[in-house]
Scaffold this motif. Sequence first.
Motif, short mmCIF file in Angstrom:
data_model
loop_
_atom_site.label_atom_id
_atom_site.label_comp_id
_atom_site.label_asym_id
_atom_site.label_seq_id
_atom_site.Cartn_x
_atom_site.Cartn_y
_atom_site.Cartn_z
N TYR A 165 0.83 -1.20 0.00
CA TYR A 165 0.00 0.00 0.00
C TYR A 165 0.87 1.26 0.00
O TYR A 165 0.54 2.24 0.67
N ALA A 166 1.95 1.24 -0.72
CA ALA A 166 2.90 2.34 -0.65
C ALA A 166 2.74 3.28 -1.86
O ALA A 166 2.58 2.81 -2.98
N PRO A 167 2.80 4.61 -1.61
CA PRO A 167 2.89 5.26 -0.31
C PRO A 167 1.51 5.35 0.36
O PRO A 167 0.51 5.62 -0.30
N LEU A 168 1.48 5.16 1.64
CA LEU A 168 0.23 5.11 2.38
C LEU A 168 -0.55 6.42 2.28
O LEU A 168 -1.78 6.42 2.25
N ALA A 169 0.16 7.54 2.21
CA ALA A 169 -0.53 8.83 2.10
C ALA A 169 -1.33 8.92 0.82
O ALA A 169 -2.33 9.63 0.76
N PHE A 170 -0.91 8.19 -0.21
CA PHE A 170 -1.67 8.15 -1.46
C PHE A 170 -2.78 7.11 -1.41
O PHE A 170 -3.95 7.41 -1.67
N THR A 171 -2.46 5.87 -1.04
CA THR A 171 -3.44 4.79 -1.13
C THR A 171 -4.55 4.90 -0.08
O THR A 171 -5.64 4.38 -0.27
N HIS A 172 -4.26 5.59 1.03
CA HIS A 172 -5.24 5.69 2.12
C HIS A 172 -5.72 7.11 2.36
O HIS A 172 -6.29 7.40 3.42
N PRO A 179 -1.64 13.02 -5.86
CA PRO A 179 -1.60 12.28 -7.13
C PRO A 179 -0.56 11.16 -7.12
O PRO A 179 0.24 11.03 -6.19
N PHE A 180 -0.59 10.37 -8.15
CA PHE A 180 0.46 9.39 -8.43
C PHE A 180 0.69 9.40 -9.94
O PHE A 180 -0.26 9.35 -10.70
N PRO A 181 1.97 9.43 -10.38
CA PRO A 181 3.21 9.50 -9.59
C PRO A 181 3.34 10.86 -8.90
O PRO A 181 2.69 11.82 -9.26
N SER A 221 -4.86 8.77 -11.45
CA SER A 221 -3.81 8.41 -10.50
C SER A 221 -4.05 7.03 -9.92
O SER A 221 -3.13 6.22 -9.77
N ARG A 222 -5.31 6.74 -9.61
CA ARG A 222 -5.66 5.45 -9.01
C ARG A 222 -5.34 4.30 -9.97
O ARG A 222 -4.70 3.32 -9.59
N VAL A 260 -2.49 1.25 -9.62
CA VAL A 260 -2.92 -0.15 -9.65
C VAL A 260 -2.25 -0.89 -10.80
O VAL A 260 -1.74 -2.01 -10.63
N ARG A 261 -2.22 -0.29 -11.97
CA ARG A 261 -1.58 -0.92 -13.12
C ARG A 261 -0.09 -1.13 -12.86
O ARG A 261 0.48 -2.19 -13.19
N SER A 262 0.54 -0.16 -12.24
CA SER A 262 1.98 -0.26 -11.97
C SER A 262 2.29 -1.41 -11.02
O SER A 262 3.26 -2.14 -11.22
#
Length: 375
Positions: free
Chosen positions: A224-231, A248-250, A324-325, A329-331
Amino acid sequence: MKGRSAGRPANVPRRGTALSRRETLLGALALSASGHASAAPARPMPSRGFNLPGWVDKAQGLAPGRDVLEKLRQTGFETVRLPVDGDLIIADSKAFPRRLHEAIAELTKLGFAVMVDMHPSANLHGAFQKDATAAAVRVEQAWAILRAVIADLPTATVYPELLNEPPMERTAWLGLRDRLAESVRAKCPLHTLIWGPARFQGTWEIEHTPPLADQNQIAAIHYYAPLAFTHQCQTWEMSPLARISNLPFPATKTLPQIQQLIAARRAAGDVEAADLIEKELAVPWTTDRISSDFKALQRWSAKTACPVIVNEFGVLNFCVDAKSRTTWVRSVRQAAEANRIGWTYWELDQGFGFIRSRQSTAVFDTSMITALLGK
């Protein structure tokens, strides 16, 4: 997730050929009882799956519709991870095992592999904090019942998972892990055992964790990394994660958008959330970073001759942007497959989910399914 990240260090990450149709992951090398690597018959790797909590892990679980399961199977999903509450097994040792057996049998008839995950309730988590020895006995008692449920189920498609995110110190967990494995083996000599490192099943926790002395096992990791993004925007416990949004991600700490988010948190007097973002992004979080984490998992797998699965990874859909989501997930999925690591997504239809309801085929998130299955 049910708050299972509580107590985890904020700056520590949680959690080339693609897998298809349960192909063998590593050709199944494993440890013999003497602890030395030896060849074993090829075993299928559970992968391309999803977690289905809230069905059999609660007293009044919500069963998925058969048409939903059929659609998911036809779409290309192959594995279901099924959380099970050990306390419920003990409390209702006749009816609960029967209901569980029926659920697993339904899934296997549809062509799914099933991971039967001993998933501690909040009550059992609390018991581990008060008296880990007594709590461990409860888990052993639950497996004494659960192993009989699994014993007559297909060895090629049903996988007993010893304990989710073991809430205890590593040395204590290794002793319990080995006892649980021995107990399950007494009734299930041919089933593949799944286990993960204590306490969070993180990538950083497996490096110094030895595999079981067993020829038929899979190590399970959560990512779940980074947690600040996923949660971000989580709602189930008091945490600065609840006050982080639009990350966002990246992402790198130097991005103007990130700097604005950090500045806004500090301006609001929320030093805790601002510091969390900075710590989580101390190293840029990119597809390459995810790939690096999974290459490290593959090195551990090769060194120990123990296959690996990431049987939890996901992003809350509360306030993250869709691109971003799906990119994250794809990555993760691609990094797992590139390193011959199986995967099951957390979760089907709740905060991290990719369909609206387990009882309706009406709304499936096609962008998330594409990110997961590559179609």
